[in-house]
Design an enzyme around this catalytic site. Structure first.
Site, PDB file in Angstrom:
ATOM      1  N   SER A 101       0.871  -1.168   0.000  1.00  0.00           N
ATOM      2  CA  SER A 101       0.000   0.000   0.000  1.00  0.00           C
ATOM      3  C   SER A 101       0.907   1.215   0.000  1.00  0.00           C
ATOM      4  O   SER A 101       1.996   1.188   0.579  1.00  0.00           O
ATOM      5  CB  SER A 101      -0.879   0.042   1.254  1.00  0.00           C
ATOM      6  OG  SER A 101      -1.720  -1.076   1.312  1.00  0.00           O
ATOM      7  N   CYS A 102       0.468   2.278  -0.653  1.00  0.00           N
ATOM      8  CA  CYS A 102       1.196   3.542  -0.626  1.00  0.00           C
ATOM      9  C   CYS A 102       0.170   4.645  -0.438  1.00  0.00           C
ATOM     10  O   CYS A 102      -0.758   4.756  -1.248  1.00  0.00           O
ATOM     11  CB  CYS A 102       1.991   3.762  -1.912  1.00  0.00           C
ATOM     12  SG  CYS A 102       2.894   5.332  -1.920  1.00  0.00           S
ATOM     13  N   VAL A 103       0.318   5.402   0.610  1.00  0.00           N
ATOM     14  CA  VAL A 103      -0.636   6.465   0.889  1.00  0.00           C
ATOM     15  C   VAL A 103       0.083   7.790   1.115  1.00  0.00           C
ATOM     16  O   VAL A 103       1.198   7.827   1.634  1.00  0.00           O
ATOM     17  CB  VAL A 103      -1.522   6.138   2.116  1.00  0.00           C
ATOM     18  CG1 VAL A 103      -2.377   4.915   1.860  1.00  0.00           C
ATOM     19  CG2 VAL A 103      -0.689   5.933   3.361  1.00  0.00           C
TER      20      VAL A 103
END
Length: 125
Positions: free
Chosen positions: A104-106
């Site tokens: 995940s990349c936020v």
């Protein structure tokens, strides 16, 4: 119930708060987020690529101290303060995680010590 073992890596920067570098439990290693700091805890200068590389090197040091390695990572969470840095971060990230773990990349408003990137992961022992 599995035993929880605290991991402190001498080759990674000291934790910036009251937490372990990682916890080993149930055949897994849960790594705390690593920021772009050197072994002494000094923030490094440079591009987002250089800062991402330092985060990944710190994770590798924590994983080694836990008795595993970066190629055993199954899940990564990347936090960046500006999605304009996404492509440059990815360019460096993929050099460390060629086996393509789940990720995940936020984008976040801010990170500890004002850094632009922080990376955490879960690995198998």
């Amino acid at each position: 119930m599995s035993e929880m073992i605290h991991v402190f890596a001498k080759d990674a920067p000291p934790a910036a708060g009251p937490y372990s570098h990682a916890i080993k439990a149930n055949g897994q290693v849960f790594c705390s987020g690593q920021i772009p700091a050197d072994q002494s805890g000094n923030l490094i200068e440079g591009s987002i690529a250089q800062k991402t590389e330092q985060c990944c090197k710190n994770l590798a040091a924590v994983l080694a101290a836990a008795g595993t390695s970066i190629d055993r990572v199954v899940k990564v969470n990347v936090f960046i303060t500006d999605m304009a840095n996404f492509a440059e971060m990815n360019g460096t990230y993929e050099k460390f995680f060629a086996h393509k773990p789940a990720r995940s990349c936020v984008a976040v408003h801010q990170l500890p010590k004002g850094v632009p990137v922080e990376i955490e992961c879960i690995a198998l022992l």
